[in-house]
Scaffold this motif. Structure first.
Motif, PDB file in Angstrom:
ATOM      1  N   PRO A  23       0.841  -1.204   0.000  1.00  0.00           N
ATOM      2  CA  PRO A  23       0.000   0.000   0.000  1.00  0.00           C
ATOM      3  C   PRO A  23       0.878   1.257   0.000  1.00  0.00           C
ATOM      4  O   PRO A  23       2.061   1.191   0.357  1.00  0.00           O
ATOM      5  N   PRO A  24       0.316   2.395  -0.389  1.00  0.00           N
ATOM      6  CA  PRO A  24       1.086   3.639  -0.450  1.00  0.00           C
ATOM      7  C   PRO A  24       1.743   4.017   0.885  1.00  0.00           C
ATOM      8  O   PRO A  24       2.823   4.603   0.896  1.00  0.00           O
ATOM      9  N   GLY A  25       1.128   3.672   1.993  1.00  0.00           N
ATOM     10  CA  GLY A  25       1.686   4.007   3.307  1.00  0.00           C
ATOM     11  C   GLY A  25       3.032   3.363   3.555  1.00  0.00           C
ATOM     12  O   GLY A  25       3.887   3.919   4.257  1.00  0.00           O
ATOM     13  N   VAL A  26       3.266   2.191   2.991  1.00  0.00           N
ATOM     14  CA  VAL A  26       4.552   1.509   3.136  1.00  0.00           C
ATOM     15  C   VAL A  26       5.635   2.296   2.406  1.00  0.00           C
ATOM     16  O   VAL A  26       6.725   2.518   2.931  1.00  0.00           O
ATOM     17  N   VAL A  27       5.319   2.743   1.192  1.00  0.00           N
ATOM     18  CA  VAL A  27       6.275   3.556   0.435  1.00  0.00           C
ATOM     19  C   VAL A  27       6.571   4.849   1.193  1.00  0.00           C
ATOM     20  O   VAL A  27       7.721   5.284   1.273  1.00  0.00           O
ATOM     21  N   ALA A  28       5.546   5.440   1.792  1.00  0.00           N
ATOM     22  CA  ALA A  28       5.739   6.674   2.570  1.00  0.00           C
ATOM     23  C   ALA A  28       6.676   6.431   3.751  1.00  0.00           C
ATOM     24  O   ALA A  28       7.517   7.282   4.069  1.00  0.00           O
ATOM     25  N   GLU A  29       6.538   5.271   4.413  1.00  0.00           N
ATOM     26  CA  GLU A  29       7.423   4.960   5.546  1.00  0.00           C
ATOM     27  C   GLU A  29       8.867   4.791   5.084  1.00  0.00           C
ATOM     28  O   GLU A  29       9.794   5.267   5.733  1.00  0.00           O
ATOM     29  N   LEU A  30       9.082   4.126   3.957  1.00  0.00           N
ATOM     30  CA  LEU A  30      10.439   3.967   3.441  1.00  0.00           C
ATOM     31  C   LEU A  30      11.031   5.322   3.023  1.00  0.00           C
ATOM     32  O   LEU A  30      12.199   5.592   3.264  1.00  0.00           O
ATOM     33  N   THR A  31      10.198   6.154   2.428  1.00  0.00           N
ATOM     34  CA  THR A  31      10.641   7.492   2.033  1.00  0.00           C
ATOM     35  C   THR A  31      10.995   8.321   3.264  1.00  0.00           C
ATOM     36  O   THR A  31      12.012   9.017   3.284  1.00  0.00           O
ATOM     37  N   LYS A  32      10.172   8.219   4.292  1.00  0.00           N
ATOM     38  CA  LYS A  32      10.406   8.976   5.534  1.00  0.00           C
ATOM     39  C   LYS A  32      11.776   8.654   6.126  1.00  0.00           C
ATOM     40  O   LYS A  32      12.474   9.529   6.621  1.00  0.00           O
ATOM     41  N   TYR A  33      12.152   7.375   6.072  1.00  0.00           N
ATOM     42  CA  TYR A  33      13.437   6.955   6.653  1.00  0.00           C
ATOM     43  C   TYR A  33      14.559   6.945   5.615  1.00  0.00           C
ATOM     44  O   TYR A  33      15.630   6.419   5.861  1.00  0.00           O
ATOM     45  N   LYS A  34      14.281   7.542   4.434  1.00  0.00           N
ATOM     46  CA  LYS A  34      15.282   7.697   3.362  1.00  0.00           C
ATOM     47  C   LYS A  34      15.968   6.377   3.010  1.00  0.00           C
ATOM     48  O   LYS A  34      17.182   6.307   2.862  1.00  0.00           O
ATOM     49  N   ASP A  35      15.165   5.324   2.890  1.00  0.00           N
ATOM     50  CA  ASP A  35      15.710   4.016   2.544  1.00  0.00           C
ATOM     51  C   ASP A  35      16.111   4.022   1.065  1.00  0.00           C
ATOM     52  O   ASP A  35      15.272   4.240   0.192  1.00  0.00           O
ATOM     53  N   PRO A  36      17.394   3.785   0.746  1.00  0.00           N
ATOM     54  CA  PRO A  36      17.857   3.872  -0.640  1.00  0.00           C
ATOM     55  C   PRO A  36      17.344   2.759  -1.546  1.00  0.00           C
ATOM     56  O   PRO A  36      17.334   2.913  -2.770  1.00  0.00           O
ATOM     57  N   ARG A  37      16.902   1.639  -0.974  1.00  0.00           N
ATOM     58  CA  ARG A  37      16.442   0.518  -1.797  1.00  0.00           C
ATOM     59  C   ARG A  37      15.192   0.849  -2.586  1.00  0.00           C
ATOM     60  O   ARG A  37      14.947   0.298  -3.648  1.00  0.00           O
ATOM     61  N   LEU A  38      14.396   1.764  -2.084  1.00  0.00           N
ATOM     62  CA  LEU A  38      13.148   2.128  -2.759  1.00  0.00           C
ATOM     63  C   LEU A  38      13.421   2.615  -4.186  1.00  0.00           C
ATOM     64  O   LEU A  38      12.724   2.232  -5.124  1.00  0.00           O
ATOM     65  N   ALA A  39      14.457   3.408  -4.379  1.00  0.00           N
ATOM     66  CA  ALA A  39      14.811   3.908  -5.709  1.00  0.00           C
ATOM     67  C   ALA A  39      15.263   2.772  -6.630  1.00  0.00           C
ATOM     68  O   ALA A  39      15.016   2.796  -7.831  1.00  0.00           O
ATOM     69  N   LEU A  40      15.905   1.760  -6.071  1.00  0.00           N
ATOM     70  CA  LEU A  40      16.386   0.631  -6.870  1.00  0.00           C
ATOM     71  C   LEU A  40      15.251  -0.253  -7.362  1.00  0.00           C
ATOM     72  O   LEU A  40      15.301  -0.806  -8.452  1.00  0.00           O
ATOM     73  N   TRP A  41      14.210  -0.408  -6.532  1.00  0.00           N
ATOM     74  CA  TRP A  41      13.114  -1.305  -6.886  1.00  0.00           C
ATOM     75  C   TRP A  41      12.182  -0.697  -7.920  1.00  0.00           C
ATOM     76  O   TRP A  41      11.590  -1.403  -8.724  1.00  0.00           O
ATOM     77  N   GLY A  42      12.044   0.621  -7.889  1.00  0.00           N
ATOM     78  CA  GLY A  42      11.254   1.333  -8.888  1.00  0.00           C
ATOM     79  C   GLY A  42       9.953   0.653  -9.255  1.00  0.00           C
ATOM     80  O   GLY A  42       9.079   0.435  -8.414  1.00  0.00           O
ATOM     81  N   ASP A  43       9.825   0.287 -10.530  1.00  0.00           N
ATOM     82  CA  ASP A  43       8.578  -0.275 -11.059  1.00  0.00           C
ATOM     83  C   ASP A  43       8.357  -1.739 -10.682  1.00  0.00           C
ATOM     84  O   ASP A  43       7.301  -2.289 -10.970  1.00  0.00           O
ATOM     85  N   MET A  44       9.353  -2.381 -10.088  1.00  0.00           N
ATOM     86  CA  MET A  44       9.184  -3.796  -9.723  1.00  0.00           C
ATOM     87  C   MET A  44       8.203  -3.967  -8.567  1.00  0.00           C
ATOM     88  O   MET A  44       7.636  -5.027  -8.379  1.00  0.00           O
ATOM     89  N   LEU A  45       8.005  -2.913  -7.777  1.00  0.00           N
ATOM     90  CA  LEU A  45       7.096  -2.965  -6.640  1.00  0.00           C
ATOM     91  C   LEU A  45       5.825  -2.206  -6.995  1.00  0.00           C
ATOM     92  O   LEU A  45       5.842  -0.988  -7.170  1.00  0.00           O
ATOM     93  N   ARG A  46       4.730  -2.941  -7.132  1.00  0.00           N
ATOM     94  CA  ARG A  46       3.450  -2.315  -7.464  1.00  0.00           C
ATOM     95  C   ARG A  46       2.847  -1.692  -6.208  1.00  0.00           C
ATOM     96  O   ARG A  46       2.820  -2.323  -5.147  1.00  0.00           O
TER      97      ARG A  46
END
Length: 152
Positions: A23-46
């Protein structure tokens, strides 16, 4: 379909081979903690929202176990999204696993062993020691904080 919560994404170095969503809230939590993996996963995570109907079912089930006071709003959307997609939840959060089990949602841990049995929770006031079935921010009798206890 795998439904990932924040704890799973924080624990993983790479996404699983299976199709994954959150859900969008999970992405928001990763963004909040500046997790670099989020940028790597990009479109692979729906990223998908859950339905209101599924969210209502999660609220009802978590109230029965007493987990409603232990689950964040994002945790509830993870459970509801798994219900909507028929997916398996990947999480190390025991309250998510507890609620998922009573709802019949498949769930497995990532970095930790999963729960062994379903637990029910009650809440006790730290001041006057009165017991309540549902969590409240403060005791309605004396105003002291509440503490969660496994129901015996």
């Amino acid at each position: 379909m795998l439904v990932l919560d924040s704890s799973a994404l924080f624990a993983m170095d790479q996404l699983p081979e299976e199709e994954s969503c959150c859900p969008p809230g999970v992405v928001a939590e990763l963004t909040k903690y500046k997790d670099p993996r989020l940028a790597l996963w990009g479109d692979m995570l729906r990223v998908s929202d859950c339905t209101g109907e599924s969210l209502a079912k999660v609220r009802e089930a978590s109230a029965r176990t007493g987990d409603s006071g232990r689950l964040s709003p994002v945790d509830m959307t993870v459970l509801a999204l798994a219900l909507d997609t028929g997916g398996t939840i990947l999480t190390d959060d025991y309250s998510i696993q507890n609620t998922a089990r009573i709802m019949g949602i498949p769930c497995r841990g990532v970095g930790q062993a999963g729960i062994k049995k379903v637990e029910k929770w009650n809440y006790q006031c730290t001041g006057c020691h009165k017991w309540f079935k549902e969590r409240q921010d403060e005791c309605p009798v004396c105003g002291s904080p509440m503490r969660a206890h496994r129901k015996r």
